[in-house]
Scaffold this motif. Structure first.
Motif, PDB file in Angstrom:
ATOM      1  N   ARG A 124       0.833  -1.209   0.000  1.00  0.00           N
ATOM      2  CA  ARG A 124       0.000   0.000   0.000  1.00  0.00           C
ATOM      3  C   ARG A 124       0.864   1.255   0.000  1.00  0.00           C
ATOM      4  O   ARG A 124       0.569   2.215  -0.719  1.00  0.00           O
ATOM      5  CB  ARG A 124      -0.959  -0.008   1.183  1.00  0.00           C
ATOM      6  CG  ARG A 124      -1.908   1.190   1.154  1.00  0.00           C
ATOM      7  CD  ARG A 124      -3.199   0.900   1.796  1.00  0.00           C
ATOM      8  NE  ARG A 124      -4.043   2.081   1.873  1.00  0.00           N
ATOM      9  CZ  ARG A 124      -5.280   2.068   2.278  1.00  0.00           C
ATOM     10  NH1 ARG A 124      -5.846   0.922   2.638  1.00  0.00           N
ATOM     11  NH2 ARG A 124      -6.003   3.168   2.323  1.00  0.00           N
ATOM     12  N   SER A 151      -6.298 -12.616  -0.468  1.00  0.00           N
ATOM     13  CA  SER A 151      -7.001 -11.707  -1.390  1.00  0.00           C
ATOM     14  C   SER A 151      -7.476 -10.454  -0.665  1.00  0.00           C
ATOM     15  O   SER A 151      -7.423  -9.349  -1.216  1.00  0.00           O
ATOM     16  CB  SER A 151      -8.199 -12.413  -2.020  1.00  0.00           C
ATOM     17  OG  SER A 151      -7.768 -13.487  -2.818  1.00  0.00           O
ATOM     18  N   ALA A 152      -7.944 -10.608   0.574  1.00  0.00           N
ATOM     19  CA  ALA A 152      -8.399  -9.445   1.347  1.00  0.00           C
ATOM     20  C   ALA A 152      -7.247  -8.479   1.600  1.00  0.00           C
ATOM     21  O   ALA A 152      -7.426  -7.256   1.520  1.00  0.00           O
ATOM     22  CB  ALA A 152      -9.024  -9.896   2.667  1.00  0.00           C
ATOM     23  N   GLN A 153      -6.075  -9.016   1.893  1.00  0.00           N
ATOM     24  CA  GLN A 153      -4.909  -8.143   2.094  1.00  0.00           C
ATOM     25  C   GLN A 153      -4.564  -7.402   0.802  1.00  0.00           C
ATOM     26  O   GLN A 153      -4.262  -6.208   0.829  1.00  0.00           O
ATOM     27  CB  GLN A 153      -3.704  -8.957   2.583  1.00  0.00           C
ATOM     28  CG  GLN A 153      -3.858  -9.439   4.001  1.00  0.00           C
ATOM     29  CD  GLN A 153      -2.766 -10.389   4.427  1.00  0.00           C
ATOM     30  OE1 GLN A 153      -2.042 -10.960   3.616  1.00  0.00           O
ATOM     31  NE2 GLN A 153      -2.654 -10.579   5.747  1.00  0.00           N
ATOM     32  N   ARG A 154      -4.624  -8.102  -0.315  1.00  0.00           N
ATOM     33  CA  ARG A 154      -4.342  -7.450  -1.599  1.00  0.00           C
ATOM     34  C   ARG A 154      -5.357  -6.341  -1.871  1.00  0.00           C
ATOM     35  O   ARG A 154      -4.994  -5.240  -2.276  1.00  0.00           O
ATOM     36  CB  ARG A 154      -4.354  -8.471  -2.736  1.00  0.00           C
ATOM     37  CG  ARG A 154      -3.944  -7.818  -4.066  1.00  0.00           C
ATOM     38  CD  ARG A 154      -4.076  -8.756  -5.228  1.00  0.00           C
ATOM     39  NE  ARG A 154      -5.491  -8.944  -5.498  1.00  0.00           N
ATOM     40  CZ  ARG A 154      -6.015 -10.036  -6.028  1.00  0.00           C
ATOM     41  NH1 ARG A 154      -5.253 -11.055  -6.331  1.00  0.00           N
ATOM     42  NH2 ARG A 154      -7.306 -10.108  -6.244  1.00  0.00           N
ATOM     43  N   ARG A 155      -6.635  -6.631  -1.620  1.00  0.00           N
ATOM     44  CA  ARG A 155      -7.670  -5.612  -1.851  1.00  0.00           C
ATOM     45  C   ARG A 155      -7.433  -4.385  -0.977  1.00  0.00           C
ATOM     46  O   ARG A 155      -7.545  -3.261  -1.443  1.00  0.00           O
ATOM     47  CB  ARG A 155      -9.068  -6.187  -1.592  1.00  0.00           C
ATOM     48  CG  ARG A 155      -9.591  -7.047  -2.731  1.00  0.00           C
ATOM     49  CD  ARG A 155     -11.063  -7.411  -2.557  1.00  0.00           C
ATOM     50  NE  ARG A 155     -11.352  -8.085  -1.296  1.00  0.00           N
ATOM     51  CZ  ARG A 155     -11.265  -9.400  -1.104  1.00  0.00           C
ATOM     52  NH1 ARG A 155     -10.891 -10.191  -2.094  1.00  0.00           N
ATOM     53  NH2 ARG A 155     -11.568  -9.922   0.063  1.00  0.00           N
ATOM     54  N   TRP A 156      -7.108  -4.598   0.311  1.00  0.00           N
ATOM     55  CA  TRP A 156      -6.876  -3.463   1.207  1.00  0.00           C
ATOM     56  C   TRP A 156      -5.668  -2.651   0.733  1.00  0.00           C
ATOM     57  O   TRP A 156      -5.712  -1.433   0.696  1.00  0.00           O
ATOM     58  CB  TRP A 156      -6.673  -3.936   2.648  1.00  0.00           C
ATOM     59  CG  TRP A 156      -6.581  -2.781   3.604  1.00  0.00           C
ATOM     60  CD1 TRP A 156      -7.626  -2.155   4.214  1.00  0.00           C
ATOM     61  CD2 TRP A 156      -5.400  -2.103   4.032  1.00  0.00           C
ATOM     62  NE1 TRP A 156      -7.157  -1.113   4.995  1.00  0.00           N
ATOM     63  CE2 TRP A 156      -5.791  -1.069   4.900  1.00  0.00           C
ATOM     64  CE3 TRP A 156      -4.045  -2.275   3.755  1.00  0.00           C
ATOM     65  CZ2 TRP A 156      -4.878  -0.204   5.496  1.00  0.00           C
ATOM     66  CZ3 TRP A 156      -3.132  -1.412   4.349  1.00  0.00           C
ATOM     67  CH2 TRP A 156      -3.558  -0.385   5.212  1.00  0.00           C
ATOM     68  N   GLN A 159      -6.552  -0.408  -2.443  1.00  0.00           N
ATOM     69  CA  GLN A 159      -7.706   0.497  -2.458  1.00  0.00           C
ATOM     70  C   GLN A 159      -7.339   1.758  -3.224  1.00  0.00           C
ATOM     71  O   GLN A 159      -6.318   2.368  -2.972  1.00  0.00           O
ATOM     72  CB  GLN A 159      -8.128   0.844  -1.036  1.00  0.00           C
ATOM     73  CG  GLN A 159      -8.810  -0.298  -0.347  1.00  0.00           C
ATOM     74  CD  GLN A 159      -9.199   0.021   1.088  1.00  0.00           C
ATOM     75  OE1 GLN A 159      -8.973   1.111   1.583  1.00  0.00           O
ATOM     76  NE2 GLN A 159      -9.788  -0.944   1.750  1.00  0.00           N
ATOM     77  N   PRO A 163      -9.090  -1.611 -11.058  1.00  0.00           N
ATOM     78  CA  PRO A 163      -9.379  -3.041 -10.948  1.00  0.00           C
ATOM     79  C   PRO A 163      -8.537  -3.830 -11.939  1.00  0.00           C
ATOM     80  O   PRO A 163      -8.281  -3.388 -13.045  1.00  0.00           O
ATOM     81  CB  PRO A 163     -10.869  -3.142 -11.319  1.00  0.00           C
ATOM     82  CG  PRO A 163     -11.422  -1.764 -11.117  1.00  0.00           C
ATOM     83  CD  PRO A 163     -10.264  -0.817 -11.369  1.00  0.00           C
ATOM     84  N   ALA A 169      -2.936 -12.857  -5.457  1.00  0.00           N
ATOM     85  CA  ALA A 169      -2.246 -12.462  -4.231  1.00  0.00           C
ATOM     86  C   ALA A 169      -1.354 -13.553  -3.695  1.00  0.00           C
ATOM     87  O   ALA A 169      -0.363 -13.280  -3.053  1.00  0.00           O
ATOM     88  CB  ALA A 169      -3.254 -12.069  -3.162  1.00  0.00           C
ATOM     89  N   GLY A 173      -5.455 -16.183  -3.568  1.00  0.00           N
ATOM     90  CA  GLY A 173      -5.722 -15.173  -4.576  1.00  0.00           C
ATOM     91  C   GLY A 173      -5.978 -15.776  -5.884  1.00  0.00           C
ATOM     92  O   GLY A 173      -6.361 -15.305  -6.845  1.00  0.00           O
TER      93      GLY A 173
END
Length: 173
Positions: A124, A151-156, A159, A163, A169, A173
């Motif tokens: 990030r 995947s959640a870590q990659r999305r966070w 941000q 897309p 991930a 992922g």
């Protein structure tokens, strides 16, 4: 021998690194000495307080400040992402990390093992510093293959990016 290895990449004019929690390998004092010798301007702890206590690092915040570095705590559960309060801390403190990197400083991010949560935060910061997400993740994984575990870590971490800007991930992922 200590398991405290600092995995570093250049970002802006500084150095961004991820590492395990000092003490996680069994030698808190040696890990702190290694960290002190590395001379961070800022240390971001992405672990929960109970994790630090479990490895004898309950006073890590004081040790970091005593070595002349800024300490920021964003508590995140293992394999998780920051909740709303953690994201608010991030938004307030991340510009300080970017400023340190821009000025040639060193920023170290740790979690328990130095992979998922620390990799998520490093990615990030790299993206917030202006690096394309795919290139940033590739550079980060070149020095620490396990960086960004879910995947959640990659999305966070991504941000605000386009897309599809980055591939899978890792594990899920």
């Amino acid at each position: 021998m200590s398991g405290f290895v600092i995995h570093a990449v250049p970002v802006l004019r500084g150095i961004l690194a991820i590492a395990p929690l000092p003490g996680a390998g069994g030698d808190y004092d040696a890990d702190l000495e290694h960290l002190r010798d590395w001379r961070p301007a800022m240390v971001l702890s992405m672990t929960e307080a109970h994790e630090m206590t479990a490895v004898g690092a309950a006073d890590l915040n004081h040790a970091i400040v005593a070595m002349g570095a800024r300490w920021v705590h964003v508590p995140v559960p293992d394999f998780g992402v920051p909740d709303a309060a953690g994201t608010a801390i991030w938004r307030k403190r991340a510009p300080l990390a970017i400023s340190a990197l821009r000025g040639g400083g060193r920023v170290l991010i740790h979690c328990r093992g130095g992979c998922g949560r620390s990799g998520m935060a490093a990615l990030r910061l790299m993206v917030e510093a202006g690096e394309p997400a795919e290139a940033a993740l590739a550079r980060l994984r070149a020095v620490r293959a396990c960086a960004v575990e879910t995947s959640a870590q990659r999305r966070w971490a991504l941000q605000g990016t386009a897309p599809g800007d980055v591939g899978p991930a890792g594990r899920d992922g």
